[in-house]
Design a protein around this motif. Structure first.
Motif, PDB file in Angstrom:
ATOM      1  N   PHE A 196     -16.882  -4.101  47.186  1.00  0.00           N
ATOM      2  CA  PHE A 196     -17.455  -2.900  47.807  1.00  0.00           C
ATOM      3  C   PHE A 196     -18.976  -2.834  47.622  1.00  0.00           C
ATOM      4  O   PHE A 196     -19.518  -1.753  47.354  1.00  0.00           O
ATOM      5  CB  PHE A 196     -16.821  -1.616  47.253  1.00  0.00           C
ATOM      6  CG  PHE A 196     -15.339  -1.489  47.508  1.00  0.00           C
ATOM      7  CD1 PHE A 196     -14.741  -2.090  48.615  1.00  0.00           C
ATOM      8  CD2 PHE A 196     -14.528  -0.759  46.654  1.00  0.00           C
ATOM      9  CE1 PHE A 196     -13.377  -1.965  48.853  1.00  0.00           C
ATOM     10  CE2 PHE A 196     -13.160  -0.622  46.890  1.00  0.00           C
ATOM     11  CZ  PHE A 196     -12.587  -1.231  47.993  1.00  0.00           C
ATOM     12  N   HIS A 255     -13.301  -5.183  56.430  1.00  0.00           N
ATOM     13  CA  HIS A 255     -13.085  -4.622  57.758  1.00  0.00           C
ATOM     14  C   HIS A 255     -12.742  -3.144  57.578  1.00  0.00           C
ATOM     15  O   HIS A 255     -11.669  -2.790  57.128  1.00  0.00           O
ATOM     16  CB  HIS A 255     -11.939  -5.373  58.452  1.00  0.00           C
ATOM     17  CG  HIS A 255     -11.583  -4.807  59.793  1.00  0.00           C
ATOM     18  ND1 HIS A 255     -10.305  -4.739  60.268  1.00  0.00           N
ATOM     19  CD2 HIS A 255     -12.368  -4.252  60.750  1.00  0.00           C
ATOM     20  CE1 HIS A 255     -10.308  -4.167  61.465  1.00  0.00           C
ATOM     21  NE2 HIS A 255     -11.530  -3.867  61.777  1.00  0.00           N
ATOM     22  N   LYS A 256     -13.709  -2.295  57.906  1.00  0.00           N
ATOM     23  CA  LYS A 256     -13.610  -0.892  57.497  1.00  0.00           C
ATOM     24  C   LYS A 256     -13.312   0.059  58.663  1.00  0.00           C
ATOM     25  O   LYS A 256     -13.508  -0.271  59.819  1.00  0.00           O
ATOM     26  CB  LYS A 256     -14.921  -0.454  56.834  1.00  0.00           C
ATOM     27  CG  LYS A 256     -15.388  -1.372  55.709  1.00  0.00           C
ATOM     28  CD  LYS A 256     -16.582  -0.805  54.960  1.00  0.00           C
ATOM     29  CE  LYS A 256     -17.817  -0.587  55.804  1.00  0.00           C
ATOM     30  NZ  LYS A 256     -18.465  -1.820  56.315  1.00  0.00           N
TER      31      LYS A 256
ATOM     32  N   MET B 418     -10.240   1.628  48.654  1.00  0.00           N
ATOM     33  CA  MET B 418      -9.287   0.849  49.442  1.00  0.00           C
ATOM     34  C   MET B 418      -8.822   1.610  50.681  1.00  0.00           C
ATOM     35  O   MET B 418      -8.404   1.005  51.664  1.00  0.00           O
ATOM     36  CB  MET B 418      -8.059   0.491  48.595  1.00  0.00           C
ATOM     37  CG  MET B 418      -8.312  -0.532  47.503  1.00  0.00           C
ATOM     38  SD  MET B 418      -9.007  -2.081  48.127  1.00  0.00           S
ATOM     39  CE  MET B 418      -7.669  -2.651  49.181  1.00  0.00           C
ATOM     40  N   PHE B 420     -10.529   3.131  52.772  1.00  0.00           N
ATOM     41  CA  PHE B 420     -11.472   2.967  53.894  1.00  0.00           C
ATOM     42  C   PHE B 420     -11.356   1.578  54.515  1.00  0.00           C
ATOM     43  O   PHE B 420     -11.965   1.307  55.550  1.00  0.00           O
ATOM     44  CB  PHE B 420     -12.894   3.220  53.396  1.00  0.00           C
ATOM     45  CG  PHE B 420     -13.870   3.592  54.486  1.00  0.00           C
ATOM     46  CD1 PHE B 420     -13.722   4.775  55.210  1.00  0.00           C
ATOM     47  CD2 PHE B 420     -14.952   2.765  54.795  1.00  0.00           C
ATOM     48  CE1 PHE B 420     -14.623   5.116  56.210  1.00  0.00           C
ATOM     49  CE2 PHE B 420     -15.861   3.106  55.789  1.00  0.00           C
ATOM     50  CZ  PHE B 420     -15.696   4.287  56.509  1.00  0.00           C
ATOM     51  N   ILE B 421     -10.588   0.689  53.875  1.00  0.00           N
ATOM     52  CA  ILE B 421     -10.421  -0.683  54.369  1.00  0.00           C
ATOM     53  C   ILE B 421      -9.201  -0.709  55.284  1.00  0.00           C
ATOM     54  O   ILE B 421      -8.111  -0.314  54.871  1.00  0.00           O
ATOM     55  CB  ILE B 421     -10.218  -1.655  53.185  1.00  0.00           C
ATOM     56  CG1 ILE B 421     -11.299  -1.457  52.113  1.00  0.00           C
ATOM     57  CG2 ILE B 421     -10.166  -3.094  53.676  1.00  0.00           C
ATOM     58  CD1 ILE B 421     -12.698  -1.713  52.571  1.00  0.00           C
ATOM     59  N   GLU B 422      -9.370  -1.177  56.492  1.00  0.00           N
ATOM     60  CA  GLU B 422      -8.277  -1.107  57.476  1.00  0.00           C
ATOM     61  C   GLU B 422      -7.018  -1.825  57.015  1.00  0.00           C
ATOM     62  O   GLU B 422      -5.899  -1.405  57.311  1.00  0.00           O
ATOM     63  CB  GLU B 422      -8.731  -1.673  58.830  1.00  0.00           C
ATOM     64  CG  GLU B 422      -9.690  -0.751  59.583  1.00  0.00           C
ATOM     65  CD  GLU B 422      -8.976   0.447  60.223  1.00  0.00           C
ATOM     66  OE1 GLU B 422      -7.756   0.556  60.123  1.00  0.00           O
ATOM     67  OE2 GLU B 422      -9.696   1.273  60.814  1.00  0.00           O
ATOM     68  N   ALA B 427      -6.009   4.004  56.708  1.00  0.00           N
ATOM     69  CA  ALA B 427      -6.972   4.391  57.744  1.00  0.00           C
ATOM     70  C   ALA B 427      -6.290   4.535  59.100  1.00  0.00           C
ATOM     71  O   ALA B 427      -6.677   5.381  59.914  1.00  0.00           O
ATOM     72  CB  ALA B 427      -8.102   3.362  57.812  1.00  0.00           C
TER      73      ALA B 427
END
Lengths: 597, 597
Positions: A196, A255-256, B418, B420-422, B427
């Motif tokens: 991060f 990949h956010k 975590m 925010f991570i696709e 998410a």
């Protein structure tokens, strides 16, 4: 697509009424920071933010940051953004003149940062983290390190990155495992992986200066065994010239959900056992440094809530004034009108506006307290201002980022079906804003900081002072704001009552306090926001009476404050009962019974 | 990735306590719908949802629906989903046996749909819209149309799509411009463009049956001049065989925030002046048909809130029981624990659980009222049940979809960075859930429907009856739920007070009523949710006392209800003041003053 117009009238008014603008030049060192200078700075920044940076927000989201063999590549349009930011000297505003800074108030810098963040939140993280690194190095670094790194970081030729988190050490920083070992020449070999890492690598600066938390051999467990190291991407020679690549590399990008053009890196230090680091501060004192960085960054992240909310609000207002749909309720004419005429659409917009302005007021006040804490000539003023700034920091971070998400969702709703289509731009604000309640300490951690450290600091002196200030103000409310007196007074009473309850819990009631932390922070932020808006409304009323200023804007301040206190404050006041109820229900269930059978 | 386990224990308990499960077989036509059958159906569906459908949720999100020269192509994994859904006869559950349906209660079907929607919301929209089309055709179509189309739609060999929205006709359906012209053979030529057409085209069914709203030449303006037409993608011969392509095509697909594998089409009808349509119902009576479709779809969309919330909650619980971080607050041991031990994480989880179970209870009750309205042998029971169902529909839709967004955001927060991570999957729930407050009538429109049509229906008889029922229940609260009596009673009083205020506003106060619609709906949903959870808790207590059932689950029902009333209800009760304050502040600002200067 959404345009962004820097809300200069609102920002200036907020700086004047709660950000100390007219008192800046009374502080030692800020003699030059008069109103004229400030307004000129704001206007110029607003222009750049709207014209140069804002158009890159959507294209940057689509293009994203990409990892190549040469490291991270940012969107093509970012070169112009970095150039404009650097050439305008925007990064130097509040930095120490000894390292090329302009030494202007942090409160001015926060207003400038607000606009840049509205224009492109993903970009804004690079200056934010660089500023945190500058603060940590300035406060704790050796003279040699300061001289070698700070001028280039202040000028933004080099950018900074914070390397704290590891897979098993997130909120619990003390669990980190990265290692550092001292070498004969006084440097350290660093080894470990960090996740991060925002703007951990990119193609828009000559060098990236990493601040890395790691453990020395035999260091105490937990947070008392952490040290901070400066690890440059490229080694820096005695003359400041760039040398060989250091042994640090990007392993992958995340990949956010949002902020796609801000590279979020997994960083690996010392793959070849040749990663050189320089200690910042003393061995095993890295946590203190980290807090220097984080307290700055926490307010900056709080500001992201305001910035995204402001832009999402503007975007929704523009649509609501353009989109024609249905006749006005209760009107004789059956002709369709723009949707800003519909009461429920106005509720979405006015809620957005009120929350955004309240959060802005909280943050400006927080940073103005920091300016006094750092620059006042009076030691007692400094002490009290620092206490207030510390108290407000978790609220600035958590309350503002929560409303950032809320407002971006309300604004999306104004668009109806179009809000769900990415092309419109509303969805991006909803995605981007969602990270802010998480990073730099989740909002849950902020709430625990508030009820743990902050409420108890100096025997509760600082929250007592704030409540006393609010009570005095409420007691004097009359004229346009008289109708808000009762509710705002109830809010202050509820806040005081809740604070006393939590304060009295002590260690025996620590689970009750922890369980109530989140609603307490929400109550605190909402009462404080209502109070600061009411102060702004009183100031607006005074200006209206004296014929000074734009009547439409000033009347809107009064309406917005009245709406906030009438419509948004009561549900927060009603959190008093839940806060006082204790954690019995929270802790009652066995963890297995949370799962579905 | 997130697994999904059908919450069979909770669903069954909700059906029993608020969904009438044990009374289904007392209704004419439902004699076979005993508890054994119901439980077997639920169990089998839960298995399919968890094993076959749920794994396609994330892959479908990544792959998305794509437009090719041959029309829309759905994700590869969807073939197995459509096959399993079709072969299991899941689409036939509540449909009329005359057209191949099983004629089971809609309340059973809603529980089944809940699981399928949790498993893959994007897929679930295809059955949802098909069911709405089936209802409209069954209620208003000619015998010929019914015989030709319904069996294939009930079996899901053909799917349905609703074509209402046009660029200038969203919430204001009456503004639509699509045209229809009668031909000598009794068919109609359709011409126009429709947007936001969910599952308007795809590769998983032999035919797509469009219901299209359009205007005849010289039709009255507004909603009184709208007619409904059935437009098949492929023409259907007398023998039911598929013939030539009709003149209808997909122009483009929208790029959306979420539900990526649900194709959202721009549809063009009659590009070559050869689009054949068949009238459904009478000319100019299309609005009535539309409401038949929409009332069904509104509850179905409300259910999406429950379904996504349930899955997001399960996902967060699994993470919170696995992720180790920090020592437990107040514990002697400094060893790190799983985060489900932390009070503020429990607050996130318990809030999610309570909101989800409350929304589920509201929707099940709503649909059980519909079953009685359609099937009771007693005309007065039918009338009262229909009144209740109509009253609850906007609450089922709006309150449940609002909590769907809220819970998906709370669940994401549990994951920290975590989330925010696709890759994590949290998410996606946050993105997918966000459409539900918008489509099938925005939640603002729902609130206006509630305070406009529904509150005034039959002179207020139905909300009076519901409040009387709640008062009686609260009066009898004792034992485990005695502690909730005061707050729940205050909630019911606030709801009654608010309803009386809005009811009394009349036409003169219509702007005040419209302005208060959204907080009123929130108050209504929260009080109703608290009441239904309390009823479930009382039932749970009774079962605990008799040793009947799983003590952990039953005790959790009591804790969840108590938590909801203690922690979540008070802020909603505090909306009474804002609701009664009127729209003065909302309407005060000139529209230009909303914009930033």
């Amino acid at each position: 697509m959404s345009d962004y117009r820097a809300p200069l009238e609102e920002i200036t008014f907020a700086l004047e009424t709660v950000g100390g603008l007219r008192d800046w030049d009374s502080l030692p060192g800020f003699e030059e920071a008069g109103e004229d200078i400030a307004l000129a700075v704001l206007e110029e920044c607003g222009k750049m933010a709207g014209e140069v940076i804002a158009p890159t927000n959507r294209t940057g989201d689509i293009e994203g940051a990409k990892l190549t063999d040469d490291g991270v590549v940012t969107p093509a349009a970012f070169k112009a953004v970095f150039d404009a930011y650097r050439e305008g000297g925007w990064n130097t505003l509040a930095s120490d003149p000894a390292f090329g800074g302009q030494g202007l108030p942090a409160t001015l810098a926060i207003a400038v940062t607000e606009m840049i963040t509205s224009a492109n939140m993903a970009f804004s993280l690079c200056p934010l983290l660089t500023a945190g690194a500058i603060e940590a190095i300035a406060a704790h670094g050796s003279e040699e390190i300061k001289a070698k790194y700070l001028p280039k970081m202040v000028s933004f030729e080099w950018t900074g990155a914070m390397n704290l988190t590891e897979p098993s050490a997130g909120s619990d920083v003390g669990a980190l495992k990265a290692k550092a070992e001292k070498q004969a020449d006084g440097t350290y070999l660093i080894k470990g992986q960090k996740i991060f890492i925002t703007w951990g690598d990119h193609d828009q600066a000559e060098n990236v200066v990493h601040l890395v938390l790691a453990r020395l051999p035999g260091a105490p467990e937990g947070t008392r065994g952490i040290s901070m190291f400066l690890v440059p991407k490229y080694m820096v020679g005695e003359d400041g010239s760039l040398g060989a690549r250091n042994d640090v590399r990007v392993v992958s990008l995340e990949h956010k959900l949002g902020i796609h053009s801000s590279p979020t890196c997994v960083m690996s230090f010392g793959d070849n056992d040749a990663c050189i680091g320089y200690i910042v501060g003393e061995e095993n004192k890295g946590m203190r440094n980290m807090f220097t960085m984080m307290n700055h960054a926490r307010i900056g992240v709080g500001l992201e809530g305001v910035s995204v909310a402001e832009r999402a609000y503007q975007h929704a207002v523009a649509y609501a004034r353009d989109r024609v749909q249905s006749a006005a309720i209760g009107a004789k004419s059956r002709d369709s009108v723009t949707i800003i005429h519909h009461p429920d659409v106005r509720r979405l917009l006015l809620t957005s506006r009120a929350l955004t302005e309240a959060a802005r007021a909280i943050i400006y006040r927080n940073v103005w307290a920091l300016d006094r804490a750092h620059h006042s000539g009076d030691v007692e003023v400094r002490r009290l201002a620092q206490g207030e700034a510390d108290l407000l920091t978790p609220i600035s971070k958590a309350w503002s980022t929560d409303i950032g998400v809320e407002v971006s969702s309300l604004a999306l709703q104004v668009f109806g079906g179009m809000g769900f289509i990415e092309e419109t731009g509303a969805a991006q604000f909803y995605r981007d804003s969602r990270i802010a309640p998480i990073y730099e300490g989740t909002n849950g951690i902020q709430a625990l900081d508030l009820v743990g450290r902050k409420l108890n600091a100096d025997g509760g002196e600082h929250w007592h002072a704030l409540i006393a200030e609010m009570r005095t103000f409420v007691g004097g409310l009359d004229r346009a704001m008289a109708g808000s007196k009762t509710t705002l007074g109830e809010g202050v009473d509820a806040l005081a009552n809740a604070a006393e309850t939590l304060f009295a819990n002590g260690f025996e009631g620590i689970v009750d306090t922890a369980g109530a932390a989140t609603p307490y922070l929400k109550l605190f932020g909402t009462v404080l926001g209502g109070y600061l808006l009411a102060r702004q409304a009183v100031a607006a009323e005074r200006r209206l009476a004296s014929g000074d200023g734009n009547p439409g804007f000033l009347q809107a301040k009064i309406t917005t404050a009245t709406f906030f206190i009438e419509q948004l404050l009561p549900p927060a006041i009603a959190l008093l009962g839940p806060i006082k109820a204790g954690a019995t229900q929270l802790m009652a269930m066995d963890e297995a019974d949370f799962a579905r059978g």
